[in-house]
Structures are given as structure tokens and as C-alpha cells.
Design a protein around this motif. Structure first.
Motif, PDB file in Angstrom:
ATOM      1  N   GLU A  65      48.489  41.138  43.432  1.00 40.61           N
ATOM      2  CA  GLU A  65      48.036  40.511  42.196  1.00 40.61           C
ATOM      3  C   GLU A  65      47.276  39.232  42.540  1.00 40.61           C
ATOM      4  O   GLU A  65      47.779  38.354  43.255  1.00 40.61           O
ATOM      5  CB  GLU A  65      49.218  40.189  41.300  1.00 40.61           C
ATOM      6  CG  GLU A  65      48.814  39.702  39.927  1.00 40.61           C
ATOM      7  CD  GLU A  65      50.001  39.611  38.976  1.00 40.61           C
ATOM      8  OE1 GLU A  65      49.781  39.207  37.823  1.00 40.61           O
ATOM      9  OE2 GLU A  65      51.123  39.952  39.397  1.00 40.61           O
ATOM     10  N   SER A  66      46.044  39.135  42.071  1.00 37.45           N
ATOM     11  CA  SER A  66      45.208  37.961  42.358  1.00 37.45           C
ATOM     12  C   SER A  66      45.565  36.816  41.423  1.00 37.45           C
ATOM     13  O   SER A  66      46.336  36.982  40.471  1.00 37.45           O
ATOM     14  CB  SER A  66      43.726  38.328  42.218  1.00 37.45           C
ATOM     15  OG  SER A  66      43.454  38.701  40.894  1.00 37.45           O
ATOM     16  N   THR A  67      44.988  35.665  41.691  1.00 31.70           N
ATOM     17  CA  THR A  67      45.299  34.471  40.896  1.00 31.70           C
ATOM     18  C   THR A  67      44.881  34.612  39.435  1.00 31.70           C
ATOM     19  O   THR A  67      45.441  33.977  38.553  1.00 31.70           O
ATOM     20  CB  THR A  67      44.599  33.236  41.501  1.00 31.70           C
ATOM     21  OG1 THR A  67      43.196  33.508  41.627  1.00 31.70           O
ATOM     22  CG2 THR A  67      45.184  32.905  42.859  1.00 31.70           C
ATOM     23  N   ASP A  68      43.893  35.453  39.176  1.00 28.65           N
ATOM     24  CA  ASP A  68      43.453  35.637  37.784  1.00 28.65           C
ATOM     25  C   ASP A  68      44.275  36.699  37.049  1.00 28.65           C
ATOM     26  O   ASP A  68      43.977  37.051  35.904  1.00 28.65           O
ATOM     27  CB  ASP A  68      41.966  35.987  37.728  1.00 28.65           C
ATOM     28  CG  ASP A  68      41.654  37.304  38.436  1.00 28.65           C
ATOM     29  OD1 ASP A  68      42.602  37.958  38.929  1.00 28.65           O
ATOM     30  OD2 ASP A  68      40.467  37.669  38.499  1.00 28.65           O
ATOM     31  N   GLY A  69      45.303  37.238  37.726  1.00 28.31           N
ATOM     32  CA  GLY A  69      46.192  38.206  37.085  1.00 28.31           C
ATOM     33  C   GLY A  69      45.800  39.654  37.270  1.00 28.31           C
ATOM     34  O   GLY A  69      46.539  40.561  36.872  1.00 28.31           O
ATOM     35  N   SER A  70      44.644  39.928  37.864  1.00 33.18           N
ATOM     36  CA  SER A  70      44.230  41.314  38.081  1.00 33.18           C
ATOM     37  C   SER A  70      45.009  41.912  39.261  1.00 33.18           C
ATOM     38  O   SER A  70      45.443  41.195  40.169  1.00 33.18           O
ATOM     39  CB  SER A  70      42.726  41.391  38.353  1.00 33.18           C
ATOM     40  OG  SER A  70      42.401  40.663  39.522  1.00 33.18           O
TER      41      SER A  70
END
Length: 266
Positions: A65-70
Motif C-alpha cells: 500500500e502506497s502513501t496515497d492509499g493505493s
């Protein structure tokens, strides 16, 4: 183009149809987001998230999970997935085998029965299990096509010290403890359906239509059935050996004459 049968077979490993398609799509495309997995697999977007979530929970798919939530998903390597499936299947098989055999060994009834075994694969599997479980001896009467299916099992049985005896029909090179039946017009007639008899340790018996006929065979542990059909094989072997050593034509005519009077086809 992926063969659709692969998805059906993967369901035998505990995946449902969508899960199988999502896993294969990830193996094919590499790390992807849910949208791309949906596009590659044909799974509706409304179902892709719960499908990937289920695969993640089971450890079949990994995600980051990336920092932008994706989220990006990666399939477990095929070798790891298959090894896990093999281990799970083996553990399940061993447990079920232990439990079923324990149940089978309990409270045996005194009554004897004749059970029907249907179909080529079931008959061959039953024969193999009986031969592999033999402790002392196997007595058999068998035709060529079915013999070729069981030859390795019979050889292995003999090699571990079991007595393997009986008679074969139209088998060119049976193991040396089995007799070859002489050629006979009656046995070779076009309407004569081939049969087999398999007795193990004089305790279990399977007999009936030869397996390639894809018909019925019959299993029993009844001592009377076993005695009668073993005796039938012994007499067949005896007559065959006499005809091999004596005047074949004369003895054959005599035997056929006697059996004809008894209305027995030989």
C-alpha cells in the motif's frame, strides 16, 4: 491464450472461479493494481476488490500500500503456491486415510455381501489396491488388455515375496509364475466377453467383466465365493497344463465332449 480448463482445475486447489482468474492474471502481468487485474482477468470491477482481499487473506497474493492509499498486488510465485497446495493436500489425505481406515476396521459385521464396482477406472483402482495390500498370495485369471494395466503391480507384488499364480489369456509374455492359456476357438469367439478374477490372500475377491469393457465387477470377502472361483482357476490351470503335455487334439476333444454333455461352454 489461457486454456479455460486451467481455471476449473485450480478450483480443485480451493480457489473459486474469480480467485483462480485473478491469481493467473497476476502471474501473467506481474505486480498490478486492482483495475489492471480486473481488465486482464475479465473479473467485474465490482467483484475484483473482494476477490483480491480473499486471496490476500489466504496468502496467495501479496500487496503493498502506497502513501496515497493505493494498493498494488503481486501473485505468490507458482512454485511456492504449488508446494503449499501439495502440503495441504498431503496432510488432508493422510488424515482422512487414517480416520477412514480406523472406521473401516471397527465393528465388522458377520454378514457377507457382494458389492458392485462400476467403470474401468474404478475397477483398475480397486485391483491395484488389492494387489498392493496382498500379504501372501495373489491368484488371478485375466485377459491381455487388463493384464497390461496391472502388470507392473503384479511384478512388484511378486518381487516383495508374494506368490502370484493363475492364468492369462492372449498375453504374450506374462510373469513366469502365471500360465499362458492355449489358444482356443471358444475363448476367441467374437461374442465372448472377456472377464477377470482376482483373489488376494484368499480373503478378498474381485471378479467380473474385464475393465476395458467399462462395465461391472463384483467384490466380496465371502469364503464360499472365494473358494469356488479360486478352484475354478486351479482347474483351468490344471487342464491347460495337461493339454500342453499330452496329445492336445485327443485330450481337447475328450474335454469338450464331456463339457458339452454337461452343457458348459469351454
Amino acid at each position: 491464450m489461457i486454456d479455460e480448463s486451467l481455471f476449473i482445475k485450480l478450483q480443485n486447489f480451493g480457489l473459486n472461479q474469480y480467485e483462480a482468474k485473478a491469481y493467473v492474471a497476476l502471474l501473467s502481468t506481474g505486480t498490478s493494481n486492482a483495475y489492471n487485474v480486473s481488465k486482464a482477468s475479465g473479473i467485474p470491477r465490482a467483484r475484483i476488490y473482494d476477490t483480491l482481499e480473499a486471496l490476500t487473506t489466504r496468502g496467495v497474493v501479496m500487496f503493498e500500500e502506497s502513501t496515497d492509499g493505493s494498493k498494488n498486488y503481486t501473485a505468490l510465485p507458482a512454485s511456492v503456491f504449488l508446494e503449499q497446495a501439495r502440503e495441504k493436500w498431503t496432510n488432508t489425505y493422510n488424515h482422512v486415510e487414517k480416520e477412514l481406515k480406523a472406521i473401516e476396521s471397527q465393528d465388522k459385521k458377520d454378514n457377507t455381501y457382494v458389492s458392485t464396482v462400476r467403470g474401468e477406472k474404478n475397477i483398475l483402482a480397486f485391483c491395484r489396491n488389492l494387489i498392493r495390500d496382498a500379504k501372501q498370495r495373489v491368484i488371478i485369471s485375466i485377459w491381455d488388455t487388463m493384464y497390461s494395466e496391472l502388470a507392473d503391480d503384479l511384478k512388484a507384488c511378486a518381487e516383495r515375496g508374494c506368490s502370484v499364480s493363475g492364468i492369462t489369456f492372449e498375453v504374450e509374455n506374462p510373469i513366469n509364475t502365471l500360465d499362458k492359456h492355449r489358444k482356443n476357438k471358444s475363448h476367441n469367439s467374437i461374442d465372448k466377453k472377456k472377464w477377470f478374477i482376482l483373489s488376494v490372500d484368499s480373503k478378498e475377491l474381485l471378479y467380473g467383466h474385464s475393465s476395458e469393457l467399462d462395465s461391472n465387477a463384483f467384490y466380496t470377502d465371502d469364503p464360499t465365493h472365494i473358494y469356488l472361483l479360486e478352484d475354478y482357476i486351479f482347474h483351468d490351470v490344471l487342464v491347460n497344463r495337461i493339454l500342453e503335455k499330452e496329445n492336445k487334439e485327443q485330450v481337447t476333444e475328450l474335454v469338450l465332449e464331456i463339457l458339452s454333455k454337461m452343457k458348459i461352454t469351454f
